[in-house]
Structures are given as structure tokens and as C-alpha cells.
Design an enzyme around this catalytic site. Structure first.
Site, PDB file in Angstrom:
ATOM      1  N   THR A  28       6.369  -2.268  11.431  1.00 45.06           N
ATOM      2  CA  THR A  28       5.842  -0.941  11.780  1.00 45.06           C
ATOM      3  C   THR A  28       4.335  -0.919  11.537  1.00 45.06           C
ATOM      4  O   THR A  28       3.739   0.155  11.471  1.00 45.06           O
ATOM      5  CB  THR A  28       6.504   0.171  10.923  1.00 45.06           C
ATOM      6  OG1 THR A  28       6.392  -0.202   9.547  1.00 45.06           O
ATOM      7  CG2 THR A  28       7.952   0.384  11.283  1.00 45.06           C
ATOM      8  N   ARG A  30       1.153  -3.501  12.680  1.00 42.40           N
ATOM      9  CA  ARG A  30       0.423  -3.728  13.930  1.00 42.40           C
ATOM     10  C   ARG A  30       1.025  -4.940  14.611  1.00 42.40           C
ATOM     11  O   ARG A  30       1.345  -5.949  13.955  1.00 42.40           O
ATOM     12  CB  ARG A  30      -1.070  -3.974  13.665  1.00 42.40           C
ATOM     13  CG  ARG A  30      -1.873  -2.716  13.314  1.00 42.40           C
ATOM     14  CD  ARG A  30      -1.993  -1.752  14.501  1.00 42.40           C
ATOM     15  NE  ARG A  30      -2.790  -0.571  14.234  1.00 42.40           N
ATOM     16  CZ  ARG A  30      -2.300   0.609  13.821  1.00 42.40           C
ATOM     17  NH1 ARG A  30      -1.004   0.768  13.620  1.00 42.40           N
ATOM     18  NH2 ARG A  30      -3.120   1.630  13.615  1.00 42.40           N
ATOM     19  N   GLU A  52       0.386  -4.246  23.421  1.00 44.12           N
ATOM     20  CA  GLU A  52       0.991  -2.935  23.349  1.00 44.12           C
ATOM     21  C   GLU A  52       0.428  -2.074  24.479  1.00 44.12           C
ATOM     22  O   GLU A  52      -0.791  -1.975  24.571  1.00 44.12           O
ATOM     23  CB  GLU A  52       0.652  -2.303  21.992  1.00 44.12           C
ATOM     24  CG  GLU A  52       1.642  -1.255  21.584  1.00 44.12           C
ATOM     25  CD  GLU A  52       1.504  -0.897  20.098  1.00 44.12           C
ATOM     26  OE1 GLU A  52       0.948   0.183  19.856  1.00 44.12           O
ATOM     27  OE2 GLU A  52       1.923  -1.675  19.229  1.00 44.12           O
ATOM     28  N   GLY A  96       0.857  -1.191   0.000  1.00 47.03           N
ATOM     29  CA  GLY A  96       0.000   0.000   0.000  1.00 47.03           C
ATOM     30  C   GLY A  96       0.888   1.235   0.000  1.00 47.03           C
ATOM     31  O   GLY A  96       2.040   1.184  -0.444  1.00 47.03           O
ATOM     32  N   ARG A  97       0.346   2.343   0.528  1.00 44.49           N
ATOM     33  CA  ARG A  97       1.109   3.597   0.488  1.00 44.49           C
ATOM     34  C   ARG A  97       2.457   3.479   1.183  1.00 44.49           C
ATOM     35  O   ARG A  97       3.490   3.887   0.645  1.00 44.49           O
ATOM     36  CB  ARG A  97       0.326   4.709   1.192  1.00 44.49           C
ATOM     37  CG  ARG A  97      -0.949   5.153   0.535  1.00 44.49           C
ATOM     38  CD  ARG A  97      -1.522   6.289   1.372  1.00 44.49           C
ATOM     39  NE  ARG A  97      -2.830   6.679   0.924  1.00 44.49           N
ATOM     40  CZ  ARG A  97      -3.957   6.049   1.260  1.00 44.49           C
ATOM     41  NH1 ARG A  97      -3.919   5.004   2.054  1.00 44.49           N
ATOM     42  NH2 ARG A  97      -5.115   6.484   0.806  1.00 44.49           N
ATOM     43  N   ILE A  98       2.441   2.932   2.401  1.00 39.35           N
ATOM     44  CA  ILE A  98       3.686   2.917   3.184  1.00 39.35           C
ATOM     45  C   ILE A  98       4.649   1.881   2.604  1.00 39.35           C
ATOM     46  O   ILE A  98       5.857   2.143   2.479  1.00 39.35           O
ATOM     47  CB  ILE A  98       3.394   2.688   4.683  1.00 39.35           C
ATOM     48  CG1 ILE A  98       2.520   3.834   5.227  1.00 39.35           C
ATOM     49  CG2 ILE A  98       4.700   2.606   5.480  1.00 39.35           C
ATOM     50  CD1 ILE A  98       2.007   3.648   6.645  1.00 39.35           C
ATOM     51  N   HIS A 112       5.919   2.532  19.236  1.00 34.78           N
ATOM     52  CA  HIS A 112       4.897   2.904  18.247  1.00 34.78           C
ATOM     53  C   HIS A 112       4.991   4.397  17.881  1.00 34.78           C
ATOM     54  O   HIS A 112       4.046   5.166  18.092  1.00 34.78           O
ATOM     55  CB  HIS A 112       3.494   2.541  18.766  1.00 34.78           C
ATOM     56  CG  HIS A 112       2.492   2.367  17.654  1.00 34.78           C
ATOM     57  ND1 HIS A 112       1.396   1.544  17.761  1.00 34.78           N
ATOM     58  CD2 HIS A 112       2.405   2.932  16.413  1.00 34.78           C
ATOM     59  CE1 HIS A 112       0.678   1.598  16.642  1.00 34.78           C
ATOM     60  NE2 HIS A 112       1.276   2.436  15.816  1.00 34.78           N
TER      61      HIS A 112
END
Ligand code: DGY
Length: 324
Positions: A236, A238, A267, A157-159, A286
Site C-alpha cells: 500500500t 508506492r 500506475e 512509520g505511522r502507517i 490506489h
């Protein structure tokens, strides 16, 4: 005219708060830690909008505690696995999120983690601070090379694409696994691969998938068993995408070379987690999107999403709308 009441579950940057305060009666949770479940259920009572963080579970109980006047939920994150989307849809409540503005910042951080784990930067820093640097040593703190290595992106995707751009600049070969992206839609230099092939061939594996029932524990003991002994895993995305017990076993037995995590499951990671004893783990709390500029832009978008929802207008970025 009375202003609509909204609840903001933490202090967000001024860029967003100012917009809200001009138009709404804003209740901001004042503490650093998130509201307890009881406090959340109490504070949302009677509000028309909720601006939430990824730390709050916004489910049917919260929506019903707010009441039938609740018009919009705006999540201060691109990810929205903390929001029960079907419950919101069933109640006709649009859910906003903040894609786009954090892409490059998060990709920078993923690459920083990748490099830190490859070149043992955190260990090296601790080594020097502990007074252990006595001389130049031919075999001290040897890492793995980035230049010429293969990066496997799980999720394009974008990242994922932004990480690919960085990797290509570093002379890496880039494979990706993403059933939603056929090879003709992939950027130049990114080759599709089955997950199995990617796990076996990649020197670096970087995760860029949302948390869904399909991606939960995608990286489990069987996945680690396929990786190279020199592999580095970067997460990075989840925390629950990786099985933490399998990760511990892979790192402690040196089944893989190293891992770098910005996200964990649970988390925050408990301070007594055995993972924190390992020198081949780099870990951060995070902070992938945590640059001043980006958090300011996220705040602005989250506020604009909320204000649009209050007016009954289309959100700037609504979950479930194509392109978002
Ligand atoms: C997100 O936006 O989903 C990140 O995890 C935090 O910025």
C-alpha cells in the site's frame, strides 16, 4: 485587494475547496483525469500556489513555468515522491503534505488487502457470481491463516505502526525492518529484524516505506527468492518499491502464495498487464486513504498548508521538517 491565484490539479473535497475559495482566486482542473503536462505548464503560469495530487510531477520545469511569484506547493497526499524537493528548496518554496489523518484509514485498507489475499476473498466472490457454488467442499478455496502468523513490516512509520496494532489484535507475531527505528523506540510487540531475516520468516510482508532511490525495487527477484512459498506480499506504499516482472514471476510460478496491491508500477496498471490474469493477486486502484472522512481531512490540511504558504507563515505539515 486582489486575491492570490492558485491552481488545484483536481476537484478535492469541499472541506478544502471552501477554504481556498474564501481567500484565493482558485483555478480547479475540472476533469477526472489529471492535466496533461502541457496543460499543467500552462495553468500554473502566474500562480502563487499549486495544490497538486500524486499524479502530477511537480519539478523544476513546473516551478519555473509558474514563475518567481510561486510561494508554496501543497501535495494532497502524505507521500511526496512526485515533487522535486531539492528543486523547491533551491527556489525557497515550502512543500506541504498531509501526514497523520490518513494513517488509520490506510492501515485498515492494508489489513483488508492482507485478509482478502490470505482467505482468497476476491476469488471466492467471483466463484459464487459465476454460478460455481454447487455444494460445501472440503478442499475448495483453501487459504492461509492470519491468526498466529508472522507479519513482517518493511517500514515502521505511522502507517506501519497502525498495521502492527491491527496485527497484534489478530494474534500475529510482528517483525519489522526499519533502520531508523531502534528496538527501544519500537512499540511493544514489534521486534526488529534484518530485511533478509524478515523476508525469510514472515508469512505476510507489508510495505510501508516512502519511495526513495533506496527503496525503489527493494522487493526484487532476490527478495522473492527468500520468501516462504506460503508468503503473502501487501503493498500500500508506492508501486516502484516492487519489481513488477519479479512479482509476476513469483506469483505465476507459485513461488509465493499471493500478493495484494493498492499501488503498481506503472500506475495505473495497463489493462493488458499479465499480472491481471493471475488469480493469486488482489488489486485495488490506489484507494488506501479513500474514506469520505479522511479525504475530507486531507483536503482541509492541503488547503491550510497552501494558505499558510501564501501568507508566508509556517505550513501545518511541511516536508523536511522534523516530525513530519
Ligand atoms: C498518500 O497520501 O501518499 C497516498 O498514497 C494517497 O493518499
Amino acid at each position: 485587494m486582489t486575491k492570490p491565484k492558485v491552481f488545484v490539479t483536481r476537484r478535492i473535497p469541499e472541506e478544502g475547496l471552501r477554504l481556498l475559495e474564501a481567500a484565493c482566486e482558485v483555478d480547479v482542473w475540472p476533469e477526472d483525469l489529471p492535466p496533461s503536462r502541457d496543460a499543467l505548464l500552462e495553468r500554473v503560469r502566474g500562480v502563487e500556489g499549486i495544490l497538486s495530487m500524486l499524479t502530477e510531477r511537480i519539478d523544476a520545469e513546473v516551478m519555473d513555468a509558474a514563475g518567481p511569484q510561486l510561494k508554496v506547493i501543497s501535495n494532497y497526499a502524505v507521500g511526496y515522491d512526485n515533487v522535486d524537493i531539492p528543486a523547491a528548496t533551491a527556489r525557497g518554496i515550502p512543500v506541504g503534505h498531509t501526514p497523520g489523518v490518513l494513517t488509520e484509514t490506510t492501515a485498515d485498507f492494508a489489513f483488508a488487502l492482507l485478509m482478502a489475499a490470505a482467505r482468497r476473498l476476491v476469488e471466492a466472490d467471483a466463484f459464487v457470481r459465476a454460478g460455481r457454488w454447487k455444494t460445501w467442499e472440503p478442499q475448495r478455496l483453501l487459504g492461509v491463516d492470519i491468526y498466529g502468523a508472522t507479519l513482517g513490516l518493511v517500514g515502521l512509520g505511522r502507517i506501519g505502526r497502525a498495521v502492527a496494532r491491527r496485527a497484534l489484535g489478530f494474534g500475529m507475531r510482528v517483525l519489522y525492518y526499519d533502520p531508523a527505528v531502534p528496538s527501544e523506540d519500537a512499540p511493544a510487540g514489534c521486534s526488529p529484524a534484518a530485511l533478509d531475516t524478515l523476508l525469510r520468516q514472515a508469512d505476510f510482508i507489508s510495505l510501508h516505506v516512502p519511495l526513495t532511490p533506496q527503496t525503489r525495487r527493494l522487493i526484487d527477484a532476490a527478495a522473492f527468492a527468500k520468501m516462504k512459498p506460503t508468503a503473502v506480499l501487501v503493498n500500500t506504499a508506492r508501486g516502484p518499491v516492487v519489481d513488477p516482472q519479479a512479482l509476476y514471476e513469483a506469483l505465476s510460478s507459485r513461488r509465493i502464495f499471493a500478493a495484494a496491491l493498492d499501488v503498481t508500477d506503472p500506475e495505473p496498471i495497463p489493462p493488458d498487464s499479465p499480472l491481471l490474469q493471475l488469480d493469486n493477486l488482489v488489486i485495488a486502484p490506489h484507494i488506501g486513504s479513500a474514506s469520505r472522512a479522511t479525504r475530507g481531512k486531507m483536503a482541509r490540511i492541503a488547503a491550510e498548508n497552501l494558505l499558510a504558504g501564501l501568507r508566508g507563515a509556517p505550513l501545518l505539515h511541511r516536508v523536511g521538517v522534523a516530525g513530519d
